[in-house]
Motif scaffolding. Structure first.
Motif, short mmCIF file in Angstrom:
data_model
loop_
_atom_site.label_atom_id
_atom_site.label_comp_id
_atom_site.label_asym_id
_atom_site.label_seq_id
_atom_site.Cartn_x
_atom_site.Cartn_y
_atom_site.Cartn_z
N ARG A 17 0.83 -1.21 0.00
CA ARG A 17 0.00 0.00 0.00
C ARG A 17 0.86 1.25 0.00
O ARG A 17 0.48 2.28 -0.57
N THR A 18 2.03 1.19 0.62
CA THR A 18 2.92 2.34 0.65
C THR A 18 3.43 2.68 -0.74
O THR A 18 3.49 3.86 -1.12
N VAL A 19 3.81 1.67 -1.53
CA VAL A 19 4.39 1.94 -2.85
C VAL A 19 3.37 1.87 -3.97
O VAL A 19 3.69 2.19 -5.12
N GLY A 20 2.13 1.43 -3.68
CA GLY A 20 1.08 1.44 -4.69
C GLY A 20 0.89 0.15 -5.46
O GLY A 20 0.36 0.17 -6.58
N ILE A 21 1.30 -0.98 -4.90
CA ILE A 21 1.11 -2.28 -5.56
C ILE A 21 -0.31 -2.75 -5.35
O ILE A 21 -0.81 -2.79 -4.23
N GLU A 22 -0.99 -3.14 -6.45
CA GLU A 22 -2.38 -3.56 -6.38
C GLU A 22 -2.59 -5.01 -6.79
O GLU A 22 -3.70 -5.54 -6.61
N ARG A 23 -1.57 -5.65 -7.38
CA ARG A 23 -1.66 -7.06 -7.75
C ARG A 23 -0.39 -7.75 -7.27
O ARG A 23 0.67 -7.13 -7.16
N VAL A 24 -0.50 -9.04 -6.98
CA VAL A 24 0.58 -9.74 -6.30
C VAL A 24 0.91 -11.04 -7.05
O VAL A 24 0.01 -11.77 -7.46
N VAL A 25 2.20 -11.30 -7.21
CA VAL A 25 2.69 -12.60 -7.68
C VAL A 25 3.65 -13.12 -6.62
O VAL A 25 4.67 -12.50 -6.34
N VAL A 26 3.31 -14.25 -6.03
CA VAL A 26 4.09 -14.84 -4.95
C VAL A 26 4.91 -16.00 -5.53
O VAL A 26 4.38 -16.83 -6.26
N VAL A 27 6.20 -16.02 -5.20
CA VAL A 27 7.09 -17.08 -5.68
C VAL A 27 7.45 -17.99 -4.52
O VAL A 27 7.85 -17.52 -3.45
N ASN A 28 7.30 -19.31 -4.73
CA ASN A 28 7.60 -20.26 -3.66
C ASN A 28 9.07 -20.19 -3.29
O ASN A 28 9.95 -20.30 -4.14
N GLY A 29 9.36 -20.01 -2.01
CA GLY A 29 10.73 -19.84 -1.54
C GLY A 29 11.48 -21.16 -1.42
O GLY A 29 10.88 -22.24 -1.25
N SER A 30 12.79 -21.06 -1.48
CA SER A 30 13.65 -22.25 -1.48
C SER A 30 13.41 -23.18 -0.29
O SER A 30 13.42 -24.40 -0.46
N PRO A 31 13.21 -22.67 0.96
CA PRO A 31 13.08 -23.59 2.09
C PRO A 31 11.88 -24.53 2.00
O PRO A 31 11.85 -25.56 2.67
N TYR A 32 10.89 -24.18 1.18
CA TYR A 32 9.68 -25.02 1.08
C TYR A 32 9.85 -26.18 0.11
O TYR A 32 8.99 -27.05 0.04
N GLY A 33 10.94 -26.18 -0.65
CA GLY A 33 11.11 -27.25 -1.63
C GLY A 33 9.96 -27.27 -2.61
O GLY A 33 9.58 -26.25 -3.17
N ALA A 34 9.38 -28.46 -2.83
CA ALA A 34 8.24 -28.60 -3.74
C ALA A 34 6.92 -28.65 -2.98
O ALA A 34 5.91 -29.11 -3.51
N ASP A 35 6.92 -28.20 -1.73
CA ASP A 35 5.70 -28.11 -0.94
C ASP A 35 5.07 -26.74 -1.19
O ASP A 35 5.60 -25.71 -0.76
N ASN A 36 3.96 -26.71 -1.89
CA ASN A 36 3.35 -25.45 -2.32
C ASN A 36 2.14 -25.06 -1.48
O ASN A 36 1.39 -24.15 -1.88
N ARG A 37 1.95 -25.69 -0.33
CA ARG A 37 0.77 -25.36 0.47
C ARG A 37 0.80 -23.92 0.96
O ARG A 37 -0.24 -23.24 0.97
N CYS A 38 1.96 -23.43 1.35
CA CYS A 38 2.04 -22.06 1.86
C CYS A 38 1.70 -21.04 0.77
O CYS A 38 0.96 -20.09 1.02
#
Length: 245
Positions: A17-38
């Protein structure tokens, strides 16, 4: 590998909200491996805040994933798959198989690879039927200049209409104020302004001793690199096409 810190949807939204982002793309982080539940949970949470369909995700999968599991990821808002060589999650050899698995679903591959592996990408590119997004400026040695062979390989890859670049460069810069990124980004925009996207890389994990960036400063930096038309393309039009907004 690294231990992820606390990075809640609420904390992200304060920054967004501070910088004005209105849409989000989340990238699965390395520690989760191939577990995409988060990541699937986060897409639901962001959609609840931003509105339905305003969040997408880039997952990590094993090459032998079932068709049913792939469909479930797509239905959960996943639009791309990440090949993560930098932290040892996914070998570059998995690229052709994963690309062939996701091509029928209209997804893309996001590559976080070592700079010297861009030549391997170039070798298999003719056989790939999906868009390829090269993250972090291809891990090219940016302080060594745009004539470095690795950066020139990146530019040659970007001449192919299937190849995109994510203009997240602070990890390969010599450091703030990131002035060494200006010439490389200009060269990339000259070749592929219609195939560039940007991201904050929030919450900036795995910095390996580099200073914590300020997301507003990074967005201002992008504006300094771009014409107004390029700025809109990178932040609005291009991601709408790539991520299916």
């Amino acid at each position: 590998m690294y231990d992820p810190g606390d990075a809640s949807v609420e904390r992200y939204m304060r920054m967004a909200r501070t910088v004005g982002i209105e849409r989000v793309v989340v990238v699965n982080g390395s520690p989760y491996g191939a577990d995409n539940r988060c990541i699937l949970d986060s897409i639901k949470a962001f959609d609840a805040v931003l509105g339905a369909g305003q969040a997408r995700g880039v997952a990590v999968i094993e090459p032998e994933i079932s068709d049913e599991a792939l469909m479930a990821l797509r239905d959960g808002g996943i639009c791309g798959m990440r090949i993560n060589v930098m932290t040892g999650r996914t070998p570059i050899s998995a690229l052709p198989t994963i690309a062939s698995r996701i091509a029928p679903l209209g997804m893309h591959v996001q590559l976080w690879v070592k700079g010297e592996q861009l030549a391997e990408v170039a070798q298999v590119l003719p056989d790939l039927a999906v868009p390829i997004v090269i993250d972090h400026l291809g891990q090219a040695p940016i302080p060594e200049g745009v004539q470095h062979p690795t950066f020139q390989t990146l530019l040659r890859l970007l001449e192919d209409q299937r190849v995109w670049a994510k203009l997240v460069g602070y990890r390969v810069s010599a450091g703030p104020p990131y002035s060494d990124l200006a010439a490389p980004v200009a060269a990339i925009l000259d070749v592929a302004a219609d195939r560039c996207v940007w991201g904050t890389d929030w919450p900036h994990p795995f910095l390996e001793g580099k200073p914590m960036p300020n997301d507003g400063d990074l967005l201002d930096l992008l504006a300094s690199w771009c014409t107004p038309e390029q700025f809109k393309a990178v932040l609005v039009d291009n991601p709408a096409r790539l991520y299916g907004f």
